[in-house]
Design a protein around this motif. Structure first.
Motif, PDB file in Angstrom:
ATOM      1  N   PRO A  36       0.832  -0.976   0.027  1.00  0.00           N
ATOM      2  CA  PRO A  36      -0.123   0.080  -0.154  1.00  0.00           C
ATOM      3  C   PRO A  36       0.940   1.348   0.226  1.00  0.00           C
ATOM      4  CG  PRO A  36       0.077  -0.831   2.200  1.00  0.00           C
ATOM      5  CD  PRO A  36       0.835  -1.931   1.332  1.00  0.00           C
ATOM      6  N   PRO A  37       0.228   2.286  -0.297  1.00  0.00           N
ATOM      7  CA  PRO A  37       1.182   3.730  -0.131  1.00  0.00           C
ATOM      8  C   PRO A  37       1.696   3.729   0.962  1.00  0.00           C
ATOM      9  CG  PRO A  37      -1.045   4.028  -1.231  1.00  0.00           C
ATOM     10  CD  PRO A  37      -0.980   2.953  -0.651  1.00  0.00           C
ATOM     11  N   THR A  38       2.902   4.525   0.953  1.00  0.00           N
ATOM     12  CA  THR A  38       3.881   5.028   2.092  1.00  0.00           C
ATOM     13  C   THR A  38       3.057   5.961   2.995  1.00  0.00           C
ATOM     14  OG1 THR A  38       5.841   4.276   1.002  1.00  0.00           O
ATOM     15  CG2 THR A  38       5.787   5.903   3.000  1.00  0.00           C
ATOM     16  N   SER A  39       2.994   5.725   4.239  1.00  0.00           N
ATOM     17  CA  SER A  39       2.027   6.594   5.171  1.00  0.00           C
ATOM     18  C   SER A  39       3.109   6.846   6.410  1.00  0.00           C
ATOM     19  CB  SER A  39       0.852   5.977   5.778  1.00  0.00           C
ATOM     20  OG  SER A  39       1.214   4.804   6.581  1.00  0.00           O
ATOM     21  N   ILE A  40       2.784   7.823   7.540  1.00  0.00           N
ATOM     22  CA  ILE A  40       3.404   8.196   8.275  1.00  0.00           C
ATOM     23  C   ILE A  40       3.721   7.063   9.196  1.00  0.00           C
ATOM     24  CG2 ILE A  40       1.917   9.078   9.922  1.00  0.00           C
ATOM     25  CD1 ILE A  40       4.880  10.846   8.957  1.00  0.00           C
ATOM     26  N   GLU A  41       2.890   6.081   9.181  1.00  0.00           N
ATOM     27  CA  GLU A  41       3.095   5.002  10.096  1.00  0.00           C
ATOM     28  C   GLU A  41       4.400   4.061   9.745  1.00  0.00           C
ATOM     29  OE1 GLU A  41       0.214   5.776   8.915  1.00  0.00           O
ATOM     30  OE2 GLU A  41      -1.142   6.355  10.578  1.00  0.00           O
ATOM     31  N   HIS A  42       4.739   4.282   8.531  1.00  0.00           N
ATOM     32  CA  HIS A  42       5.815   3.387   7.953  1.00  0.00           C
ATOM     33  C   HIS A  42       7.109   4.170   8.314  1.00  0.00           C
ATOM     34  CE1 HIS A  42       2.524   1.984   5.010  1.00  0.00           C
ATOM     35  NE2 HIS A  42       2.849   0.975   5.665  1.00  0.00           N
ATOM     36  N   ILE A  43       7.203   5.043   9.092  1.00  0.00           N
ATOM     37  CA  ILE A  43       8.353   5.780   9.026  1.00  0.00           C
ATOM     38  C   ILE A  43       8.711   5.814  10.851  1.00  0.00           C
ATOM     39  CG2 ILE A  43       9.586   8.163   9.289  1.00  0.00           C
ATOM     40  CD1 ILE A  43       7.811   8.917   7.012  1.00  0.00           C
ATOM     41  N   VAL A  44       9.987   5.774  11.030  1.00  0.00           N
ATOM     42  CA  VAL A  44      10.356   5.632  12.531  1.00  0.00           C
ATOM     43  C   VAL A  44      11.403   6.860  12.675  1.00  0.00           C
ATOM     44  CG1 VAL A  44      11.885   4.475  14.279  1.00  0.00           C
ATOM     45  CG2 VAL A  44       9.967   3.341  13.132  1.00  0.00           C
ATOM     46  N   PHE A  45      11.483   7.666  13.739  1.00  0.00           N
ATOM     47  CA  PHE A  45      12.231   9.181  13.949  1.00  0.00           C
ATOM     48  C   PHE A  45      13.190   8.614  14.775  1.00  0.00           C
ATOM     49  CE2 PHE A  45       8.245  10.623  11.914  1.00  0.00           C
ATOM     50  CZ  PHE A  45       8.816  11.598  11.038  1.00  0.00           C
ATOM     51  N   GLY A  46      14.260   9.076  14.510  1.00  0.00           N
ATOM     52  CA  GLY A  46      15.546   9.394  15.516  1.00  0.00           C
ATOM     53  C   GLY A  46      15.913  10.796  15.781  1.00  0.00           C
ATOM     54  N   ILE A  47      15.599  11.561  16.691  1.00  0.00           N
ATOM     55  CA  ILE A  47      15.898  12.633  17.122  1.00  0.00           C
ATOM     56  C   ILE A  47      16.994  12.732  18.061  1.00  0.00           C
ATOM     57  CG2 ILE A  47      14.666  14.889  17.577  1.00  0.00           C
ATOM     58  CD1 ILE A  47      12.010  13.475  17.013  1.00  0.00           C
ATOM     59  N   ALA A  48      17.963  13.737  17.706  1.00  0.00           N
ATOM     60  CA  ALA A  48      19.135  13.942  18.436  1.00  0.00           C
ATOM     61  C   ALA A  48      18.798  15.193  19.215  1.00  0.00           C
ATOM     62  CB  ALA A  48      20.346  14.163  17.728  1.00  0.00           C
ATOM     63  N   SER A  49      19.241  15.159  20.770  1.00  0.00           N
ATOM     64  CA  SER A  49      19.049  16.436  21.588  1.00  0.00           C
ATOM     65  C   SER A  49      20.063  16.242  22.840  1.00  0.00           C
ATOM     66  CB  SER A  49      17.561  16.284  21.892  1.00  0.00           C
ATOM     67  OG  SER A  49      17.329  17.576  22.970  1.00  0.00           O
ATOM     68  N   ASN A  50      19.832  17.217  23.650  1.00  0.00           N
ATOM     69  CA  ASN A  50      20.555  17.135  24.839  1.00  0.00           C
ATOM     70  C   ASN A  50      19.937  17.827  25.795  1.00  0.00           C
ATOM     71  OD1 ASN A  50      21.915  19.960  24.702  1.00  0.00           O
ATOM     72  ND2 ASN A  50      22.857  19.105  22.703  1.00  0.00           N
ATOM     73  N   GLN A  51      20.492  17.651  26.988  1.00  0.00           N
ATOM     74  CA  GLN A  51      19.895  18.510  28.275  1.00  0.00           C
ATOM     75  C   GLN A  51      19.939  20.326  28.014  1.00  0.00           C
ATOM     76  OE1 GLN A  51      21.898  17.496  31.763  1.00  0.00           O
ATOM     77  NE2 GLN A  51      20.289  15.989  32.010  1.00  0.00           N
ATOM     78  N   ASP A  52      20.858  20.660  27.283  1.00  0.00           N
ATOM     79  CA  ASP A  52      21.154  22.381  26.940  1.00  0.00           C
ATOM     80  C   ASP A  52      20.119  22.595  25.816  1.00  0.00           C
ATOM     81  OD1 ASP A  52      22.942  22.264  28.877  1.00  0.00           O
ATOM     82  OD2 ASP A  52      24.665  22.124  27.381  1.00  0.00           O
ATOM     83  N   SER A  53      19.940  21.647  24.852  1.00  0.00           N
ATOM     84  CA  SER A  53      19.132  22.222  23.778  1.00  0.00           C
ATOM     85  C   SER A  53      17.456  22.142  23.964  1.00  0.00           C
ATOM     86  CB  SER A  53      19.627  21.667  22.406  1.00  0.00           C
ATOM     87  OG  SER A  53      19.476  20.344  22.420  1.00  0.00           O
ATOM     88  N   TRP A  54      17.184  20.976  24.933  1.00  0.00           N
ATOM     89  CA  TRP A  54      15.774  20.424  24.853  1.00  0.00           C
ATOM     90  C   TRP A  54      14.897  21.635  25.257  1.00  0.00           C
ATOM     91  CZ3 TRP A  54      13.240  17.333  22.294  1.00  0.00           C
ATOM     92  CH2 TRP A  54      11.808  16.876  22.944  1.00  0.00           C
ATOM     93  N   SER A  55      15.165  22.440  26.082  1.00  0.00           N
ATOM     94  CA  SER A  55      14.273  23.418  26.578  1.00  0.00           C
ATOM     95  C   SER A  55      13.679  24.112  25.668  1.00  0.00           C
ATOM     96  CB  SER A  55      14.872  24.285  27.513  1.00  0.00           C
ATOM     97  OG  SER A  55      15.977  24.915  27.032  1.00  0.00           O
ATOM     98  N   LYS A  56      14.491  24.474  24.515  1.00  0.00           N
ATOM     99  CA  LYS A  56      13.911  25.243  23.252  1.00  0.00           C
ATOM    100  C   LYS A  56      13.420  24.140  22.332  1.00  0.00           C
ATOM    101  CE  LYS A  56      16.098  29.412  23.408  1.00  0.00           C
ATOM    102  NZ  LYS A  56      17.120  30.418  22.440  1.00  0.00           N
ATOM    103  N   GLY A  57      14.197  23.150  22.208  1.00  0.00           N
ATOM    104  CA  GLY A  57      14.076  22.075  21.014  1.00  0.00           C
ATOM    105  C   GLY A  57      12.531  21.399  21.449  1.00  0.00           C
ATOM    106  N   LYS A  58      12.238  21.135  22.346  1.00  0.00           N
ATOM    107  CA  LYS A  58      10.814  20.458  22.447  1.00  0.00           C
ATOM    108  C   LYS A  58       9.785  21.391  22.073  1.00  0.00           C
ATOM    109  CE  LYS A  58       9.768  22.006  27.178  1.00  0.00           C
ATOM    110  NZ  LYS A  58       9.589  21.710  28.650  1.00  0.00           N
ATOM    111  N   ASP A  59       9.850  22.591  21.915  1.00  0.00           N
ATOM    112  CA  ASP A  59       8.991  23.470  21.239  1.00  0.00           C
ATOM    113  C   ASP A  59       8.613  23.243  19.759  1.00  0.00           C
ATOM    114  OD1 ASP A  59       7.937  24.582  23.823  1.00  0.00           O
ATOM    115  OD2 ASP A  59       9.373  26.045  23.791  1.00  0.00           O
ATOM    116  N   TYR A  60       9.919  23.150  19.335  1.00  0.00           N
ATOM    117  CA  TYR A  60       9.773  22.766  17.668  1.00  0.00           C
ATOM    118  C   TYR A  60       9.294  21.291  17.461  1.00  0.00           C
ATOM    119  CZ  TYR A  60      12.996  26.710  17.122  1.00  0.00           C
ATOM    120  OH  TYR A  60      13.420  28.121  17.402  1.00  0.00           O
TER     121      TYR A  60
END
Length: 475
Positions: A56-80
């Motif tokens: 079937p057509p590719t959908s968002i359920e077929h994707i797995v995300f790996g997001i790189a973060s750290n303690q210093d950037s996450w306070s702003k990064g989580k809003d994005y």
């Protein structure tokens, strides 16, 4: 004596009958042979066709995300991340170096990805003087995401916590590719010197990049041994690129991903977006808010509001000409409309105005970009009049109606033949549904200044160009 003469034809009649039977039998054999060959060919065709449509057509359920973060950037990064993450449909993890001292997500846990703690990388060497050793940990987000062992995966997509993805356009872009083959998809930097320093064939991590499932599985199995060979590389994306290159795979360039190695006002870049769906934005903390009089986050929310209505058309540039006033209109749907007070040749309109600043200064090549640019006039009164996206809704006829208003006022003198007298541009369009063939051979749409335009309001209609239609300023 007559009897033998009368009986003599009988053998001849028997011989003729035998010949006719042989002919009929041969004819039937030939028909059988043709039918067999036809059915064999048809079965192969059906088998081939069905193999093309097994999935079937590719959908968002077929994707797995790996997001790189750290303690210093996450306070702003989580809003994005909250802007684009859909917890009911998406899978993946945000990788931190260690568990935060406080509850990691507090009241945001329902709108953010799960947290994963990266494995210890002390055993890996890092010898780039002055570089971030954390790039080894971030590189291993690739192998650690694969090791989560999610089922029914076609693509792994990686990015930073300040990477803003447009999910529908990400899915649509990946659907161009066969997920059973080895693919490494992304983009490089907008800046020539960045690409020369790191690689023109490297997918820059901030823009985000995608790896097909079979390639990711093989890459993960050899990744640690490969990392040992590259302690001298600066960043995480350079390590991923090196190891994929060892497997014989180069980057498939998709210009909808945006590293955005620029600073200041990014209007010129967004208003002249390539003719492809926008997939990601990055480095937004280093640029001005994309809409005036808004914070960076609010401006992105505003853009994503347009994306929810017509994601494939977002930022797509359409150009048309008004014969009466000799004006040129450039519509960047869902973002802005520029009105030039004169006829401007199409190739010049498609160039990005250099409203932005280079990522680094001091190098003679700092302003050498990997895309076409044109000067941004220093006199605001001689620049095109800009109308920014205000709202969008559906009309009774099913068409999408988006409105654009002036948000920046210049102290300029003008006459009744100047576009600066306008207050609003209204754009009518149908929802853009891109098929695979349209993605493979994209063509810009055409637009018309509609006769309903009155007073300080102009109406523009976007439509598909006729087969032999040219986008030009001549009647």
């Amino acid at each position: 004596m007559q009897l033998p003469h009368q009986l003599s034809p009988k053998p001849r009649n028997s011989f003729s009958l035998l010949v006719n039977l042989i002919r009929i039998f041969s004819f039937l054999c030939i028909i059988y042979l043709f039918l067999t060959l036809f059915l064999l060919h048809s079965s192969k065709f059906v088998s081939f066709s069905s193999s093309e449509n097994v999935f079937p057509p590719t959908s968002i359920e077929h994707i797995v995300f790996g997001i790189a973060s750290n303690q210093d950037s996450w306070s702003k990064g989580k809003d994005y991340v909250k802007l684009w993450w859909r917890p009911d449909k998406m899978r993946g993890c945000v990788f931190h170096e260690k568990m935060p001292p406080n509850k990691p997500f507090q009241n945001d846990s329902d709108s953010l990805p799960p947290m994963c703690i990266s494995e210890d990388t002390a055993r890996f060497r890092y010898t780039y003087r002055g570089g971030p050793r954390s790039s080894v940990r971030i590189a291993r987000v690739v192998s650690e995401t694969v090791s989560l062992n999610h089922s029914n995966v076609r693509w792994f997509v990686f990015g930073d916590d300040d990477t803003v993805f447009f999910p529908e356009n990400l899915v649509k872009t990946l659907s161009k590719y066969d997920h059973e083959l080895w693919h490494y998809i992304g983009t490089n930097s907008e800046v020539l010197t960045q690409n020369k320093l790191f690689s023109f064939d490297m997918a820059f991590g901030g823009a985000g990049f995608a790896i097909s499932y079979p390639l990711a599985r093989v890459l993960a199995s050899v990744f640690d041994s490969c990392l040992d060979r590259y302690p001298h590389i600066y960043g995480s994306d350079g390590r991923v690129h090196a190891c994929i290159a060892e497997l014989g795979i180069g980057m498939a360039h998709e210009p909808g991903f945006h590293q955005m190695d620029i600073r200041g006002n990014v209007f010129g870049l967004l208003a002249a977006h390539p003719n492809t769906p926008v997939v990601s934005l990055h480095n937004l903390d280093q640029t001005d808010p994309i809409f005036p009089n808004m914070t960076t986050t609010k401006a992105l929310e505003h853009l994503l509001h347009a994306a929810k209505v017509d994601p494939h058309r977002l930022l797509q540039q359409t150009v048309c000409y008004d014969r009466w006033f000799s004006w040129t209109f450039s519509v960047s749907w869902g973002y802005a409309v520029q009105v030039f007070g004169n006829h401007v040749f199409l190739p010049d309109v498609l160039r990005a105005q250099q409203t932005f600043q280079p990522w680094r200064r001091g190098n003679p090549l700092a302003e050498a970009f990997n895309f076409d640019t044109r000067d941004h006039h220093p006199d605001p009164c001689r620049r095109p009049t800009v109308f920014f996206f205000d709202r969008v809704d559906f009309g009774r006829d099913g068409k999408i109606k988006s409105s654009y208003r002036r948000l920046i006022s210049e102290n300029c003198t003008f006459d009744n033949f100047s576009p600066k007298k306008l207050e609003e541009i209204r754009v009518l369009s149908n929802k853009l549904e891109l098929g695979i063939k349209q993605l493979q051979a994209p063509r810009r749409h055409c637009c018309d200044v509609l006769p309903s335009s009155v007073g300080k309001v102009m109406d523009i209609g976007i439509r598909e160009c006729r087969e032999d239609e040219l986008i030009n300023m001549h009647p």
